[in-house]
Design a protein around this motif. Sequence first.
Motif, PDB file in Angstrom:
ATOM      1  N   UNK A   1      36.901 -19.414  -0.750  1.00 16.21           N
ATOM      2  CA  UNK A   1      37.833 -20.898  -0.565  1.00 16.21           C
ATOM      3  C   UNK A   1      37.397 -21.532  -2.248  1.00 16.21           C
ATOM      4  N   UNK A   2      38.724 -21.770  -3.133  1.00 17.83           N
ATOM      5  CA  UNK A   2      38.335 -22.804  -3.638  1.00 17.83           C
ATOM      6  C   UNK A   2      37.558 -24.195  -4.221  1.00 17.83           C
ATOM      7  N   UNK A   3      37.191 -24.211  -5.741  1.00 21.91           N
ATOM      8  CA  UNK A   3      36.451 -25.171  -5.420  1.00 21.91           C
ATOM      9  C   UNK A   3      37.224 -26.106  -5.641  1.00 21.91           C
ATOM     10  N   UNK A   4      36.564 -27.507  -5.798  1.00 22.94           N
ATOM     11  CA  UNK A   4      37.238 -29.057  -5.945  1.00 22.94           C
ATOM     12  C   UNK A   4      38.311 -28.647  -7.667  1.00 22.94           C
ATOM     13  N   UNK A   5      38.141 -28.506  -8.584  1.00 22.51           N
ATOM     14  CA  UNK A   5      39.106 -28.536  -9.285  1.00 22.51           C
ATOM     15  C   UNK A   5      40.277 -27.779  -9.000  1.00 22.51           C
ATOM     16  N   UNK A   6      40.525 -26.257  -8.701  1.00 17.93           N
ATOM     17  CA  UNK A   6      41.334 -25.731  -8.983  1.00 17.93           C
ATOM     18  C   UNK A   6      42.103 -25.970  -7.476  1.00 17.93           C
ATOM     19  N   UNK A   7      41.029 -26.676  -6.396  1.00 14.65           N
ATOM     20  CA  UNK A   7      42.397 -26.989  -4.822  1.00 14.65           C
ATOM     21  C   UNK A   7      42.834 -28.030  -5.803  1.00 14.65           C
ATOM     22  N   UNK A   8      42.868 -29.186  -5.984  1.00 11.37           N
ATOM     23  CA  UNK A   8      43.274 -30.414  -6.644  1.00 11.37           C
ATOM     24  C   UNK A   8      44.712 -29.714  -7.240  1.00 11.37           C
ATOM     25  N   UNK A   9      44.062 -28.833  -8.588  1.00  9.73           N
ATOM     26  CA  UNK A   9      45.105 -28.364  -9.160  1.00  9.73           C
ATOM     27  C   UNK A   9      46.450 -27.356  -9.025  1.00  9.73           C
ATOM     28  N   UNK A  10      46.261 -26.612  -7.711  1.00 16.94           N
ATOM     29  CA  UNK A  10      47.097 -26.388  -6.752  1.00 16.94           C
ATOM     30  C   UNK A  10      48.149 -27.515  -6.301  1.00 16.94           C
ATOM     31  N   UNK A  11      47.800 -28.086  -6.010  1.00 15.56           N
ATOM     32  CA  UNK A  11      48.461 -29.575  -5.496  1.00 15.56           C
ATOM     33  C   UNK A  11      48.749 -30.149  -6.779  1.00 15.56           C
ATOM     34  N   UNK A  12      49.039 -30.025  -7.241  1.00 15.28           N
ATOM     35  CA  UNK A  12      49.168 -31.411  -8.661  1.00 15.28           C
ATOM     36  C   UNK A  12      50.569 -31.062  -8.875  1.00 15.28           C
ATOM     37  N   UNK A  13      51.663 -31.739  -9.241  1.00 16.80           N
ATOM     38  CA  UNK A  13      52.969 -31.355  -9.893  1.00 16.80           C
ATOM     39  C   UNK A  13      52.576 -30.447 -10.865  1.00 16.80           C
TER      40      UNK A  13
ATOM     41  N   UNK B   1      62.476 -32.150  -1.695  1.00 13.08           N
ATOM     42  CA  UNK B   1      60.616 -31.909  -2.039  1.00 13.08           C
ATOM     43  C   UNK B   1      61.716 -32.933  -3.517  1.00 13.08           C
ATOM     44  N   UNK B   2      59.936 -33.829  -4.194  1.00 16.17           N
ATOM     45  CA  UNK B   2      60.727 -34.808  -5.991  1.00 16.17           C
ATOM     46  C   UNK B   2      60.089 -33.579  -6.594  1.00 16.17           C
ATOM     47  N   UNK B   3      58.507 -32.488  -6.767  1.00 17.75           N
ATOM     48  CA  UNK B   3      58.167 -31.716  -7.727  1.00 17.75           C
ATOM     49  C   UNK B   3      57.908 -30.433  -7.140  1.00 17.75           C
ATOM     50  N   UNK B   4      57.221 -29.572  -7.796  1.00 17.00           N
ATOM     51  CA  UNK B   4      56.656 -28.032  -7.200  1.00 17.00           C
ATOM     52  C   UNK B   4      55.104 -28.620  -7.722  1.00 17.00           C
ATOM     53  N   UNK B   5      54.155 -27.728  -6.992  1.00 19.48           N
ATOM     54  CA  UNK B   5      52.979 -27.856  -7.683  1.00 19.48           C
ATOM     55  C   UNK B   5      53.071 -26.347  -7.809  1.00 19.48           C
ATOM     56  N   UNK B   6      51.147 -25.680  -6.994  1.00 17.81           N
ATOM     57  CA  UNK B   6      51.620 -24.133  -7.186  1.00 17.81           C
ATOM     58  C   UNK B   6      51.363 -23.431  -5.835  1.00 17.81           C
ATOM     59  N   UNK B   7      52.367 -23.106  -5.992  1.00 19.68           N
ATOM     60  CA  UNK B   7      52.491 -22.323  -4.409  1.00 19.68           C
ATOM     61  C   UNK B   7      52.831 -22.977  -3.464  1.00 19.68           C
ATOM     62  N   UNK B   8      53.600 -24.514  -3.767  1.00 22.02           N
ATOM     63  CA  UNK B   8      53.646 -25.865  -2.494  1.00 22.02           C
ATOM     64  C   UNK B   8      55.070 -26.809  -3.211  1.00 22.02           C
ATOM     65  N   UNK B   9      55.161 -27.030  -2.199  1.00 19.11           N
ATOM     66  CA  UNK B   9      56.743 -28.388  -2.743  1.00 19.11           C
ATOM     67  C   UNK B   9      55.835 -29.602  -2.691  1.00 19.11           C
ATOM     68  N   UNK B  10      56.086 -30.871  -3.230  1.00 23.08           N
ATOM     69  CA  UNK B  10      55.318 -32.020  -2.943  1.00 23.08           C
ATOM     70  C   UNK B  10      56.839 -33.235  -2.609  1.00 23.08           C
ATOM     71  N   UNK B  11      56.762 -33.490  -1.878  1.00 27.08           N
ATOM     72  CA  UNK B  11      57.151 -35.005  -1.515  1.00 27.08           C
ATOM     73  C   UNK B  11      56.497 -36.280  -1.684  1.00 27.08           C
ATOM     74  N   UNK B  12      56.876 -37.240  -2.714  1.00 27.16           N
ATOM     75  CA  UNK B  12      56.152 -38.273  -3.987  1.00 27.16           C
ATOM     76  C   UNK B  12      56.842 -39.346  -2.258  1.00 27.16           C
ATOM     77  N   UNK B  13      56.105 -39.728  -1.360  1.00 29.35           N
ATOM     78  CA  UNK B  13      56.373 -40.203  -0.780  1.00 29.35           C
ATOM     79  C   UNK B  13      55.435 -41.956  -0.884  1.00 29.35           C
ATOM     80  N   UNK B  14      55.928 -43.278  -0.446  1.00 27.09           N
ATOM     81  CA  UNK B  14      54.783 -44.584  -0.954  1.00 27.09           C
ATOM     82  C   UNK B  14      53.444 -44.034  -0.205  1.00 27.09           C
ATOM     83  N   UNK B  15      53.619 -43.533   1.477  1.00 25.85           N
ATOM     84  CA  UNK B  15      52.439 -43.253   1.683  1.00 25.85           C
ATOM     85  C   UNK B  15      51.512 -42.263   2.069  1.00 25.85           C
ATOM     86  N   UNK B  16      51.199 -41.992   0.440  1.00 28.53           N
ATOM     87  CA  UNK B  16      51.131 -40.079   0.153  1.00 28.53           C
ATOM     88  C   UNK B  16      51.830 -39.085   0.001  1.00 28.53           C
ATOM     89  N   UNK B  17      51.168 -38.208  -0.993  1.00 26.80           N
ATOM     90  CA  UNK B  17      51.998 -36.797  -1.215  1.00 26.80           C
ATOM     91  C   UNK B  17      52.283 -35.964   0.211  1.00 26.80           C
TER      92      UNK B  17
END
Length: 388
Positions: A294-306, A319-335
Amino acid sequence: MRRRKFLIESSRAAGLIPLAGWLKASPFDYKSRTSTDSMIADLKKLIPRLMRETIVPGLSIALVEDGELRWQQGFGVRNARSKEPVTPDTVFEAASVSKTVFAYAVLKLCEKGVIKLDTPLSQYAPKPFVTGDLQLKLISARHVLSHTTGLQNIRTEDEPLKIHFKPGTQFLYSGEGYYYLQSVIAHLMGREDRTNCSQYEAGLKVCATDFDTFMKRGVLQPFGMKSSSYLWNDTLTKNLAHPHDITGKLLPKTRPIKPDVARYGSMGGLLTTCSDYAHFLLEVLAPKPSDTFRLTKTYHDEMLRPQIKLKADEKIDGADAWALGWAIQQRKTGAVILHSGGQSGFRSLTMGSVNRQSGFVVLTNGDNGGKVIFHPEFATVLNPLLIG
């Protein structure tokens, strides 16, 4: 020549782009959260109707909520001829949803220092992936996982492999990028069998590797994905969903061989169940403490960072952006993180709210599967699960 028919979701020819755009359209009214029991009751009524209307033989779905598996169920049949029912343990081709699992494995290798996220892959590769272009020396694992390599999706005879822009400067969805990274990791971690090779697009020669074993040891088995694989086996075959065309007719199914997995495994070769994938999704949305797998918090957060914002004509699945392996929708209620998949006879989608640690995975075995999973009614029912 061995060749699998991949309808990757970045291709406009796949027919998923107009449907995927509805994921952020008016049907999402962000109404107040409804009870999950009510949502499940609505889905039990809605899914069979949409499957009948759109001619989708089988579908499997799993919901996770507040960091726990909440519900899973199969609908329809896994084979239109035999009428064998779909269950949560039915094995589907995940198509491009496979990329998220591979991305996780890559980031764990980066964490362990096997490769570095921003070191050019050419420094690890035994031979150039693209000849005659110095920009190859710029491509890193980060570029691959964020689809900023400049490489096209799939090479063809008419469009030979090339780097279309300076790596890191633009977005271009690329299965070839994933194959490049997979081949580098196979060189560093695996064993290539030069006696077991096949030819693919544009005469590309690919030889068997131990990618299936690598992924099982690194991700699938530790995360409880007991029914997942990249190669067929007797147990998997008994529960396999078969592909169907837009009329509901069975499509021919070729058993993947090891060179197929070496070519397509990371970009779309995962065979999995909705139950298994839900276990993986929970590891992403509600991560357990870091360990050997399992990833450390640093790498886990980086995976989900646009990593890169998407232009209007680049947006996939809303999607509004691409992270590492994941597309990201930036919603008012959170990613919201997401990934869809599509290849001959199969369509798939997973989405999750990072704030709520809730989401879903849905797998289908028909070319019309996108007409269910991207349907406005389906989206409206599931949306409260993603509201932070």
